[in-house]
Design a protein around this motif. Structure first.
Motif, PDB file in Angstrom:
ATOM      1  N   GLN A   1       0.813  -1.217   0.000  1.00 19.93           N
ATOM      2  CA  GLN A   1       0.000   0.000   0.000  1.00 19.93           C
ATOM      3  C   GLN A   1       0.850   1.272   0.000  1.00 19.93           C
ATOM      4  O   GLN A   1       0.395   2.324  -0.452  1.00 19.93           O
ATOM      5  CB  GLN A   1      -0.943  -0.004   1.195  1.00 19.93           C
ATOM      6  N   THR A   2       2.071   1.185   0.505  1.00 19.59           N
ATOM      7  CA  THR A   2       2.924   2.379   0.601  1.00 19.59           C
ATOM      8  C   THR A   2       4.188   2.286  -0.248  1.00 19.59           C
ATOM      9  O   THR A   2       5.007   3.196  -0.232  1.00 19.59           O
ATOM     10  CB  THR A   2       3.332   2.626   2.064  1.00 19.59           C
ATOM     11  N   ALA A   3       4.365   1.202  -0.990  1.00 17.81           N
ATOM     12  CA  ALA A   3       5.613   0.984  -1.727  1.00 17.81           C
ATOM     13  C   ALA A   3       5.919   2.119  -2.699  1.00 17.81           C
ATOM     14  O   ALA A   3       7.052   2.594  -2.783  1.00 17.81           O
ATOM     15  CB  ALA A   3       5.557  -0.351  -2.466  1.00 17.81           C
ATOM     16  N   SER A   4       4.928   2.585  -3.445  1.00 17.97           N
ATOM     17  CA  SER A   4       5.186   3.635  -4.430  1.00 17.97           C
ATOM     18  C   SER A   4       5.584   4.941  -3.761  1.00 17.97           C
ATOM     19  O   SER A   4       6.411   5.698  -4.290  1.00 17.97           O
ATOM     20  CB  SER A   4       3.951   3.849  -5.297  1.00 17.97           C
ATOM     21  N   LEU A   5       5.034   5.222  -2.590  1.00 14.67           N
ATOM     22  CA  LEU A   5       5.398   6.442  -1.863  1.00 14.67           C
ATOM     23  C   LEU A   5       6.843   6.407  -1.380  1.00 14.67           C
ATOM     24  O   LEU A   5       7.466   7.455  -1.188  1.00 14.67           O
ATOM     25  CB  LEU A   5       4.459   6.648  -0.669  1.00 14.67           C
ATOM     26  N   ARG A   6       7.363   5.216  -1.190  1.00 17.23           N
ATOM     27  CA  ARG A   6       8.737   5.057  -0.717  1.00 17.23           C
ATOM     28  C   ARG A   6       9.723   4.859  -1.869  1.00 17.23           C
ATOM     29  O   ARG A   6      10.898   4.611  -1.629  1.00 17.23           O
ATOM     30  CB  ARG A   6       8.808   3.884   0.261  1.00 17.23           C
ATOM     31  N   GLY A   7       9.252   4.967  -3.101  1.00 19.38           N
ATOM     32  CA  GLY A   7      10.141   4.840  -4.242  1.00 19.38           C
ATOM     33  C   GLY A   7      10.573   3.420  -4.535  1.00 19.38           C
ATOM     34  O   GLY A   7      11.611   3.199  -5.178  1.00 19.38           O
ATOM     35  N   VAL A   8       9.784   2.425  -4.108  1.00 19.28           N
ATOM     36  CA  VAL A   8      10.133   1.021  -4.338  1.00 19.28           C
ATOM     37  C   VAL A   8       9.738   0.639  -5.765  1.00 19.28           C
ATOM     38  O   VAL A   8       8.573   0.731  -6.144  1.00 19.28           O
ATOM     39  CB  VAL A   8       9.427   0.106  -3.324  1.00 19.28           C
ATOM     40  N   ARG A   9      10.717   0.207  -6.550  1.00 20.47           N
ATOM     41  CA  ARG A   9      10.468  -0.235  -7.922  1.00 20.47           C
ATOM     42  C   ARG A   9      10.683  -1.731  -8.094  1.00 20.47           C
ATOM     43  O   ARG A   9      10.134  -2.350  -9.009  1.00 20.47           O
ATOM     44  CB  ARG A   9      11.383   0.510  -8.890  1.00 20.47           C
ATOM     45  N   MET A  10      11.484  -2.335  -7.247  1.00 16.30           N
ATOM     46  CA  MET A  10      11.858  -3.739  -7.390  1.00 16.30           C
ATOM     47  C   MET A  10      10.675  -4.652  -7.076  1.00 16.30           C
ATOM     48  O   MET A  10       9.699  -4.257  -6.431  1.00 16.30           O
ATOM     49  CB  MET A  10      13.019  -4.062  -6.451  1.00 16.30           C
ATOM     50  N   ASP A  11      10.783  -5.890  -7.537  1.00 17.93           N
ATOM     51  CA  ASP A  11       9.811  -6.923  -7.196  1.00 17.93           C
ATOM     52  C   ASP A  11      10.078  -7.383  -5.771  1.00 17.93           C
ATOM     53  O   ASP A  11      11.188  -7.830  -5.455  1.00 17.93           O
ATOM     54  CB  ASP A  11       9.947  -8.090  -8.173  1.00 17.93           C
ATOM     55  N   THR A  12       9.090  -7.261  -4.915  1.00 17.56           N
ATOM     56  CA  THR A  12       9.268  -7.644  -3.505  1.00 17.56           C
ATOM     57  C   THR A  12       8.541  -8.954  -3.176  1.00 17.56           C
ATOM     58  O   THR A  12       8.309  -9.254  -2.006  1.00 17.56           O
ATOM     59  CB  THR A  12       8.755  -6.532  -2.583  1.00 17.56           C
ATOM     60  N   GLY A  13       8.187  -9.730  -4.187  1.00 22.11           N
ATOM     61  CA  GLY A  13       7.385 -10.919  -3.959  1.00 22.11           C
ATOM     62  C   GLY A  13       8.151 -12.134  -3.461  1.00 22.11           C
ATOM     63  O   GLY A  13       7.536 -13.093  -2.987  1.00 22.11           O
ATOM     64  N   GLU A  14       9.486 -12.115  -3.552  1.00 22.69           N
ATOM     65  CA  GLU A  14      10.247 -13.281  -3.098  1.00 22.69           C
ATOM     66  C   GLU A  14      10.165 -13.422  -1.586  1.00 22.69           C
ATOM     67  O   GLU A  14      10.262 -12.445  -0.849  1.00 22.69           O
ATOM     68  CB  GLU A  14      11.708 -13.161  -3.523  1.00 22.69           C
ATOM     69  N   GLN A  15       9.993 -14.658  -1.126  1.00 20.28           N
ATOM     70  CA  GLN A  15       9.905 -14.938   0.303  1.00 20.28           C
ATOM     71  C   GLN A  15      11.101 -15.767   0.750  1.00 20.28           C
ATOM     72  O   GLN A  15      11.599 -16.610   0.000  1.00 20.28           O
ATOM     73  CB  GLN A  15       8.615 -15.685   0.629  1.00 20.28           C
ATOM     74  N   PHE A  16      11.544 -15.520   1.973  1.00 15.65           N
ATOM     75  CA  PHE A  16      12.678 -16.234   2.535  1.00 15.65           C
ATOM     76  C   PHE A  16      12.221 -16.955   3.801  1.00 15.65           C
ATOM     77  O   PHE A  16      11.490 -16.394   4.615  1.00 15.65           O
ATOM     78  CB  PHE A  16      13.815 -15.271   2.865  1.00 15.65           C
ATOM     79  N   ASP A  17      12.669 -18.182   3.950  1.00 12.63           N
ATOM     80  CA  ASP A  17      12.278 -19.008   5.088  1.00 12.63           C
ATOM     81  C   ASP A  17      13.472 -19.182   6.016  1.00 12.63           C
ATOM     82  O   ASP A  17      14.466 -19.799   5.635  1.00 12.63           O
ATOM     83  CB  ASP A  17      11.789 -20.365   4.588  1.00 12.63           C
ATOM     84  N   PRO A  18      13.409 -18.650   7.242  1.00 10.07           N
ATOM     85  CA  PRO A  18      14.567 -18.769   8.145  1.00 10.07           C
ATOM     86  C   PRO A  18      14.890 -20.196   8.532  1.00 10.07           C
ATOM     87  O   PRO A  18      16.003 -20.481   8.935  1.00 10.07           O
ATOM     88  CB  PRO A  18      14.156 -17.943   9.373  1.00 10.07           C
ATOM     89  N   ALA A  19      13.935 -21.097   8.363  1.00  8.89           N
ATOM     90  CA  ALA A  19      14.166 -22.489   8.753  1.00  8.89           C
ATOM     91  C   ALA A  19      15.235 -23.153   7.893  1.00  8.89           C
ATOM     92  O   ALA A  19      15.855 -24.139   8.307  1.00  8.89           O
ATOM     93  CB  ALA A  19      12.872 -23.278   8.678  1.00  8.89           C
ATOM     94  N   VAL A  20      15.475 -22.643   6.684  1.00 10.24           N
ATOM     95  CA  VAL A  20      16.452 -23.280   5.805  1.00 10.24           C
ATOM     96  C   VAL A  20      17.696 -22.427   5.602  1.00 10.24           C
ATOM     97  O   VAL A  20      18.531 -22.736   4.775  1.00 10.24           O
ATOM     98  CB  VAL A  20      15.818 -23.594   4.420  1.00 10.24           C
ATOM     99  N   LEU A  21      17.828 -21.359   6.347  1.00  8.92           N
ATOM    100  CA  LEU A  21      18.998 -20.491   6.183  1.00  8.92           C
ATOM    101  C   LEU A  21      20.169 -21.004   7.015  1.00  8.92           C
ATOM    102  O   LEU A  21      19.981 -21.536   8.110  1.00  8.92           O
ATOM    103  CB  LEU A  21      18.633 -19.057   6.578  1.00  8.92           C
ATOM    104  N   PRO A  22      21.400 -20.815   6.551  1.00 10.87           N
ATOM    105  CA  PRO A  22      22.561 -21.399   7.211  1.00 10.87           C
ATOM    106  C   PRO A  22      23.084 -20.555   8.362  1.00 10.87           C
ATOM    107  O   PRO A  22      24.238 -20.145   8.376  1.00 10.87           O
ATOM    108  CB  PRO A  22      23.580 -21.451   6.071  1.00 10.87           C
ATOM    109  N   PHE A  23      22.224 -20.309   9.346  1.00 14.04           N
ATOM    110  CA  PHE A  23      22.697 -19.494  10.475  1.00 14.04           C
ATOM    111  C   PHE A  23      23.423 -20.340  11.511  1.00 14.04           C
ATOM    112  O   PHE A  23      24.452 -19.948  12.029  1.00 14.04           O
ATOM    113  CB  PHE A  23      21.523 -18.762  11.132  1.00 14.04           C
ATOM    114  N   ARG A  24      22.899 -21.510  11.837  1.00 13.09           N
ATOM    115  CA  ARG A  24      23.487 -22.296  12.928  1.00 13.09           C
ATOM    116  C   ARG A  24      24.936 -22.653  12.619  1.00 13.09           C
ATOM    117  O   ARG A  24      25.265 -23.091  11.521  1.00 13.09           O
ATOM    118  CB  ARG A  24      22.679 -23.577  13.160  1.00 13.09           C
TER     119      ARG A  24
END
Length: 226
Positions: free
Chosen positions: A201-224
């Motif tokens: 709802q506010t992306a255009s007001l903040r100058g966001v042009r990129m695709d923000t649809g990608e999702q990241f799942d912390p359960a599979v990220l290599p933090f540990r």
């Protein structure tokens, strides 16, 4: 890289030399090419900062997807998340000073993470960020934030290629660029997935042009174990 307990206790991580050194010249060039004056943004920008529109650049996007960066963001947010915004920022000579503040969570504590990737060396002389470690989870009986109390602040310093990530509720501020030396960086935000509709709802007001649809799942990220 802090361990799990240290990260949640202090509310931030400073990843030294996280950006491959061979990317830096290109990143600086992308920053400089994207600089636009305040009146060319959807909403005005601070007069004492240089702002760069660069969120669709592939190398900029690669910085935001570095595995160790996503790992820290996912650990702090604790659920599926997305990259919401990327903007280039640089304090001008004699500018950049901010009072201590929190950016504040939207729906629950820790639902957003702020990141700063530095393209130049940074210190107190050229306006580097200062933070108050552990201030993201104040005790219920803690007094209100005193924006003039700098007694617990830590002034950050380091080299081009470092990336700072912190919980959005961590007390922080930019500093005055007294030297006038360049301090180019990108400011980017990760948000928990339940914030996606309000983000749109506010992306255009903040100058966001990129695709923000990608999702990241912390359960599979290599933090540990990092």
């Amino acid at each position: 890289m802090p361990d799990h307990q240290q990260l949640h206790r202090e509310g931030y991580a400073l990843l030294r030399q996280a950006i491959p050194a061979q990317w830096l010249d290109e990143l600086r060039a992308v920053f400089d090419a994207g600089v636009k004056p305040s009146e060319q943004w959807p909403t005005p920008r601070g007069h004492d900062w240089r702002h760069s529109l660069l969120d669709t650049d592939t190398t900029i996007q690669a910085v935001c997807r570095l595995p160790q960066v996503l790992a820290v963001a996912g650990e702090l947010i604790g659920e599926r998340f997305f990259l919401a915004q990327v903007e280039g920022r640089e304090p001008l000579a004699g500018g950049g000073h901010q009072q201590l503040h929190r950016d504040l969570s939207a729906q629950r504590p820790g639902d957003m993470v702020v990141a700063l990737a530095f393209f130049d060396d940074y210190s107190a002389a050229n306006g580097a960020t200062r933070i108050v470690p552990g201030s993201h989870r104040p005790a219920p009986d803690a007094p209100p934030l005193d924006v003039n109390d700098e007694s617990q602040t830590v002034q950050l310093y380091g080299s081009a290629g470092d990336i700072l990530l912190f919980d959005v509720d961590l007390v922080h501020a930019g500093s005055l660029n007294v030297s006038g030396q360049r301090r180019r960086s990108i400011l980017f935000n990760y948000c928990a997935l339940p914030l996606y509709e309000s983000h749109l709802q506010t992306a255009s007001l903040r100058g966001v042009r990129m695709d923000t649809g990608e999702q990241f799942d912390p359960a599979v990220l290599p933090f540990r174990g990092l």
